[in-house]
Design a protein around this motif. Structure first.
Motif, PDB file in Angstrom:
ATOM      1  N   SER A 100     -17.796  93.117-104.871  1.00 48.72           N
ATOM      2  CA  SER A 100     -18.161  93.855-103.660  1.00 48.72           C
ATOM      3  C   SER A 100     -17.865  92.905-102.520  1.00 48.72           C
ATOM      4  CB  SER A 100     -19.645  94.229-103.663  1.00 48.72           C
ATOM      5  OG  SER A 100     -20.439  93.064-103.706  1.00 48.72           O
ATOM      6  N   GLU A 101     -17.527  93.449-101.391  1.00 48.98           N
ATOM      7  CA  GLU A 101     -17.239  92.581-100.243  1.00 48.98           C
ATOM      8  C   GLU A 101     -17.709  93.274 -98.983  1.00 48.98           C
ATOM      9  OE1 GLU A 101     -12.624  93.625 -99.150  1.00 48.98           O
ATOM     10  OE2 GLU A 101     -13.016  92.062-100.610  1.00 48.98           O
ATOM     11  N   SER A 102     -18.127  92.492 -98.013  1.00 47.95           N
ATOM     12  CA  SER A 102     -18.573  93.063 -96.750  1.00 47.95           C
ATOM     13  C   SER A 102     -18.226  92.105 -95.633  1.00 47.95           C
ATOM     14  CB  SER A 102     -20.083  93.324 -96.777  1.00 47.95           C
ATOM     15  OG  SER A 102     -20.778  92.116 -96.982  1.00 47.95           O
ATOM     16  N   TYR A 103     -18.208  92.623 -94.430  1.00 43.41           N
ATOM     17  CA  TYR A 103     -17.858  91.832 -93.254  1.00 43.41           C
ATOM     18  C   TYR A 103     -19.106  91.541 -92.431  1.00 43.41           C
ATOM     19  CZ  TYR A 103     -12.762  91.958 -93.326  1.00 43.41           C
ATOM     20  OH  TYR A 103     -11.451  91.757 -93.632  1.00 43.41           O
ATOM     21  N   VAL A 149      -9.488 115.169-108.044  1.00 43.01           N
ATOM     22  CA  VAL A 149      -9.553 116.396-107.240  1.00 43.01           C
ATOM     23  C   VAL A 149      -8.945 116.153-105.856  1.00 43.01           C
ATOM     24  CG1 VAL A 149     -11.098 118.059-106.131  1.00 43.01           C
ATOM     25  CG2 VAL A 149     -11.553 117.280-108.471  1.00 43.01           C
ATOM     26  N   ASP A 150      -9.285 115.020-105.240  1.00 39.64           N
ATOM     27  CA  ASP A 150      -8.739 114.718-103.910  1.00 39.64           C
ATOM     28  C   ASP A 150      -7.228 114.529-103.966  1.00 39.64           C
ATOM     29  OD1 ASP A 150     -11.185 114.911-102.719  1.00 39.64           O
ATOM     30  OD2 ASP A 150     -11.597 112.758-102.699  1.00 39.64           O
ATOM     31  N   LEU A 151      -6.750 113.962-105.070  1.00 33.69           N
ATOM     32  CA  LEU A 151      -5.309 113.792-105.231  1.00 33.69           C
ATOM     33  C   LEU A 151      -4.632 115.161-105.329  1.00 33.69           C
ATOM     34  CD1 LEU A 151      -3.457 111.219-105.580  1.00 33.69           C
ATOM     35  CD2 LEU A 151      -3.395 111.797-108.003  1.00 33.69           C
ATOM     36  N   ALA A 152      -5.255 116.066-106.059  1.00 32.15           N
ATOM     37  CA  ALA A 152      -4.700 117.420-106.194  1.00 32.15           C
ATOM     38  C   ALA A 152      -4.680 118.142-104.856  1.00 32.15           C
ATOM     39  CB  ALA A 152      -5.519 118.216-107.216  1.00 32.15           C
ATOM     40  N   HIS A 153      -5.714 117.907-104.034  1.00 36.27           N
ATOM     41  CA  HIS A 153      -5.795 118.544-102.711  1.00 36.27           C
ATOM     42  C   HIS A 153      -5.067 117.744-101.632  1.00 36.27           C
ATOM     43  CE1 HIS A 153      -9.695 120.707-104.164  1.00 36.27           C
ATOM     44  NE2 HIS A 153      -8.604 121.412-104.436  1.00 36.27           N
ATOM     45  N   ARG A 154      -4.533 116.581-102.021  1.00 37.65           N
ATOM     46  CA  ARG A 154      -3.767 115.719-101.097  1.00 37.65           C
ATOM     47  C   ARG A 154      -4.599 115.371 -99.858  1.00 37.65           C
ATOM     48  NH1 ARG A 154       1.518 115.507-102.294  1.00 37.65           N
ATOM     49  NH2 ARG A 154       2.159 115.153-100.138  1.00 37.65           N
ATOM     50  N   VAL A 155      -5.801 114.856-100.124  1.00 37.38           N
ATOM     51  CA  VAL A 155      -6.698 114.502 -99.027  1.00 37.38           C
ATOM     52  C   VAL A 155      -7.238 113.088 -99.240  1.00 37.38           C
ATOM     53  CG1 VAL A 155      -8.749 115.473-100.157  1.00 37.38           C
ATOM     54  CG2 VAL A 155      -8.694 115.280 -97.673  1.00 37.38           C
ATOM     55  N   LEU A 156      -7.459 112.364 -98.132  1.00 34.80           N
ATOM     56  CA  LEU A 156      -8.020 111.011 -98.188  1.00 34.80           C
ATOM     57  C   LEU A 156      -9.494 111.057 -97.812  1.00 34.80           C
ATOM     58  CD1 LEU A 156      -5.176 108.943 -96.486  1.00 34.80           C
ATOM     59  CD2 LEU A 156      -5.820 108.857 -98.897  1.00 34.80           C
ATOM     60  N   ARG A 157     -10.348 110.672 -98.764  1.00 29.81           N
ATOM     61  CA  ARG A 157     -11.782 110.529 -98.515  1.00 29.81           C
ATOM     62  C   ARG A 157     -12.218 109.153 -98.982  1.00 29.81           C
ATOM     63  NH1 ARG A 157     -15.554 112.668-101.056  1.00 29.81           N
ATOM     64  NH2 ARG A 157     -14.352 113.170-102.946  1.00 29.81           N
ATOM     65  N   THR A 158     -13.353 108.686 -98.499  1.00 29.11           N
ATOM     66  CA  THR A 158     -13.906 107.401 -98.958  1.00 29.11           C
ATOM     67  C   THR A 158     -14.911 107.669-100.079  1.00 29.11           C
ATOM     68  OG1 THR A 158     -15.555 107.543 -97.186  1.00 29.11           O
ATOM     69  CG2 THR A 158     -13.590 106.222 -96.756  1.00 29.11           C
ATOM     70  N   PRO A 159     -15.070 106.720-101.029  1.00 29.40           N
ATOM     71  CA  PRO A 159     -16.029 106.926-102.123  1.00 29.40           C
ATOM     72  C   PRO A 159     -17.457 107.123-101.625  1.00 29.40           C
ATOM     73  CG  PRO A 159     -14.523 105.139-102.639  1.00 29.40           C
ATOM     74  CD  PRO A 159     -14.292 105.488-101.203  1.00 29.40           C
ATOM     75  N   GLY A 160     -17.873 106.290-100.638  1.00 32.42           N
ATOM     76  CA  GLY A 160     -19.181 106.467-100.014  1.00 32.42           C
ATOM     77  C   GLY A 160     -18.994 107.033 -98.622  1.00 32.42           C
ATOM     78  N   THR A 161     -19.897 106.731 -97.714  1.00 31.10           N
ATOM     79  CA  THR A 161     -19.717 107.209 -96.347  1.00 31.10           C
ATOM     80  C   THR A 161     -18.604 106.409 -95.684  1.00 31.10           C
ATOM     81  OG1 THR A 161     -21.251 105.657 -95.288  1.00 31.10           O
ATOM     82  CG2 THR A 161     -22.198 107.681 -96.219  1.00 31.10           C
ATOM     83  N   GLU A 163     -18.426 105.474 -92.709  1.00 33.39           N
ATOM     84  CA  GLU A 163     -19.018 104.464 -91.816  1.00 33.39           C
ATOM     85  C   GLU A 163     -19.315 103.177 -92.571  1.00 33.39           C
ATOM     86  OE1 GLU A 163     -19.519 108.421 -90.032  1.00 33.39           O
ATOM     87  OE2 GLU A 163     -19.980 107.603 -92.035  1.00 33.39           O
ATOM     88  N   ASP A 164     -19.871 103.296 -93.771  1.00 32.10           N
ATOM     89  CA  ASP A 164     -20.147 102.104 -94.579  1.00 32.10           C
ATOM     90  C   ASP A 164     -18.844 101.425 -95.004  1.00 32.10           C
ATOM     91  OD1 ASP A 164     -22.852 102.444 -94.364  1.00 32.10           O
ATOM     92  OD2 ASP A 164     -23.101 103.346 -96.358  1.00 32.10           O
ATOM     93  N   SER A 165     -17.885 102.239 -95.408  1.00 31.70           N
ATOM     94  CA  SER A 165     -16.610 101.688 -95.867  1.00 31.70           C
ATOM     95  C   SER A 165     -15.905 100.912 -94.754  1.00 31.70           C
ATOM     96  CB  SER A 165     -15.699 102.822 -96.360  1.00 31.70           C
ATOM     97  OG  SER A 165     -14.472 102.322 -96.825  1.00 31.70           O
ATOM     98  N   PHE A 166     -15.845 101.493 -93.556  1.00 31.61           N
ATOM     99  CA  PHE A 166     -15.145 100.851 -92.451  1.00 31.61           C
ATOM    100  C   PHE A 166     -15.941  99.688 -91.873  1.00 31.61           C
ATOM    101  CE2 PHE A 166     -13.119 105.252 -91.620  1.00 31.61           C
ATOM    102  CZ  PHE A 166     -12.258 105.049 -92.690  1.00 31.61           C
ATOM    103  N   SER A 167     -17.239  99.731 -92.044  1.00 30.62           N
ATOM    104  CA  SER A 167     -18.048  98.593 -91.618  1.00 30.62           C
ATOM    105  C   SER A 167     -17.795  97.406 -92.535  1.00 30.62           C
ATOM    106  CB  SER A 167     -19.531  98.965 -91.623  1.00 30.62           C
ATOM    107  OG  SER A 167     -20.319  97.881 -91.181  1.00 30.62           O
ATOM    108  N   ASP A 168     -17.653  97.688 -93.840  1.00 35.88           N
ATOM    109  CA  ASP A 168     -17.352  96.616 -94.797  1.00 35.88           C
ATOM    110  C   ASP A 168     -16.005  95.976 -94.495  1.00 35.88           C
ATOM    111  OD1 ASP A 168     -19.684  96.875 -96.153  1.00 35.88           O
ATOM    112  OD2 ASP A 168     -18.868  98.041 -97.815  1.00 35.88           O
TER     113      ASP A 168
END
Length: 472
Positions: A100-103, A149-161, A163-168
């Protein structure tokens, strides 16, 4: 889903010699090992990888021991991040400990902590389509966050929120744009909203990391998608402010071409011409030159009384702006010189008229372009975005004529190696002088004569040199 399973099965069989053997070594030592990230995603898309990324419960020192005797070569430059790299035949293999990594809000570098579970490791990854794994040697798919499922729908989502992902790791906002450009995927509205709200967080990321993501985005199959996302979220304002600045304020009384849309079209048309280059594309220099070719326009825009708009000298101003931005992004001097030269020269052809240039002017065009001549051909052709088909055809025919003249002169005169009839040593011998500024001035004079007259014999060059010296 059957097609996805078939694609994965085909790819796993192709790389079986690596994943099965390596998986058994780790399993026999009591550790988990899983193929992860891009190789899994691309296997589902039917794409092949020779660079294989794995994640493991083993610590780096244990991984290194398990690779010893199996890999042809091992390196540990990524040890601080838990990564041990290796090569096995044609395969590049990187194995990273669950982590795990965080900033820290004020830090440019992530704090790395090792984790204990595969699910936890996948949860810290940037997007769900990159958070899938295949455990080896058993080949069980792990997809705790709905990546299939996201690959089938061709969409980019983050595993968690998001905001948490981009904060990390704020660089993930740039990666969202890059993956949109690479895969042609849409970005989840929640991710876009977080990118917009957190855009200023990108400023803690080093220029080198931002640059690398930008290069990958621009060299992707669909760069317009990624660039548009950067502009719409405000990220471009922080990393490439010259791009959103091209969306000049519209004025119903002073109508002019939408420079921003024109620029994106020029980029796409430049990409269509990359087959002209040795090896084809993607070619970052030509693409970035297309993106930056009009960045001097906002600063040089002037309104004329008759309702027209002028952008005098935007080529020269744009070249300076381009050089400054590329330096800030830590590009190499060679890349900076190449792109800046193309930006500065992109209008030169428009003085050609209907072919009125003298042979001397054509020689100067070739000399000034230097090694970037083919890219300049591409940029100049791509810069025509008029909807007037007759005008577009006329410009194309005129440039065809210029290229034919260049080819003819090149064949006759060896334009690629434009040199006067005498070198520096010969100049010193003829004039009876030693090294110094006068030698350079004499050489430049002979070069200008070469441009004007064409090739000169050694005797003609000597005569011209003595005539020049007599006037000084």
């Amino acid at each position: 889903m059957t097609e996805v399973q078939r694609s994965v099965g085909v790819e796993l069989e192709r790389i079986a010699s690596v994943i099965d053997d390596l998986g058994r070594r780790f399993a026999d030592a009591g550790h988990e090992l899983a193929l992860v990230g891009g190789p899994v995603r691309d296997a589902m898309l039917g794409r092949q990888h020779n660079d294989l990324d794995f994640t493991t419960s083993a610590r780096p020192e244990q991984t290194e021991k398990l690779l010893a005797g199996w890999a042809d070569a091992i390196w540990d430059m990524g040890r601080a991040f838990g990564t041990i790299g290796s090569r096995k035949g044609p395969w590049q293999v990187e194995i990273t400990t669950y982590r795990s990594e965080s900033y820290d809000p004020t830090s440019r570098k992530p704090d790395v902590e090792f984790g204990d579970t595969l699910e936890g490791d996948l949860g810290r990854r940037d997007f769900t389509v990159n958070a899938m794994a295949v455990l080896v040697p058993g080949r069980e798919l792990e997809d705790p966050y709905g990546g299939v499922v996201d690959l089938a729908h061709r969409v980019l989502r983050t595993p968690g929120t998001p905001e948490d992902s981009f904060s990390d790791d704020p660089l993930r906002m740039m990666r969202a744009a890059r993956f949109a450009a690479q895969l042609g995927f849409t970005v989840d509205p929640g991710v876009v909203a977080a990118m917009t709200a957190m855009a200023d967080r990108i400023e803690i990321i080093s220029a080198e990391r931002v640059r690398d993501e930008l290069v990958k985005l621009i060299c992707a199959p669909y760069p317009r998608l990624g660039l548009t996302l950067l502009v719409e979220t405000g990220l471009a304002e922080r990393v490439l402010p010259e791009l959103p600045a091209l969306a000049l304020e519209r004025d119903e009384h002073h109508r002019h071409k939408d420079v921003y849309e024109h620029t994106l079209t020029v980029l796409e048309q430049s990409i269509d011409l990359e087959s002209r280059l040795p090896g084809g594309g993607p070619d970052f220099v030509s693409r970035f030159a297309a993106l930056m070719h009009d960045v001097g326009k906002p600063r040089t825009r002037r309104f004329v009384e008759d309702g027209t708009v002028t952008f005098h000298h935007h080529d020269v101003v744009g070249a300076k702006i381009t050089r400054k931005r590329m330096k800030a992004l830590r590009f190499s001097n060679d890349e900076i010189d190449a792109v800046s030269k193309l930006v500065e020269l992109h209008l030169r052809f428009h003085g050609y008229g209907s072919g009125e240039w003298t042979d001397s002017a054509v020689r100067r065009y070739v000399r000034d372009a230097g090694d970037e001549l083919e890219r300049l051909h591409m940029l100049t052709r791509a810069d025509c975005t008029t909807r007037n088909q007759r005008k577009a055809d006329r410009l194309r025919r005129t440039y065809d004529d210029l290229e034919e003249r260049i080819a003819r002169l090149s064949e006759e005169e060896e334009l690629a190696s434009l040199r006067p009839g005498l070198d520096g040593n010969q100049i010193m011998e003829v004039l009876g002088i030693g090294p110094g500024r006068e030698v350079g001035q004499a050489y430049q004079h002979l070069l200008e004569l070469r441009m004007d007259r064409g090739p000169m014999s050694e005797d003609e060059a000597r005569e011209a040199l003595l005539a020049w010296a007599a006037t000084r």
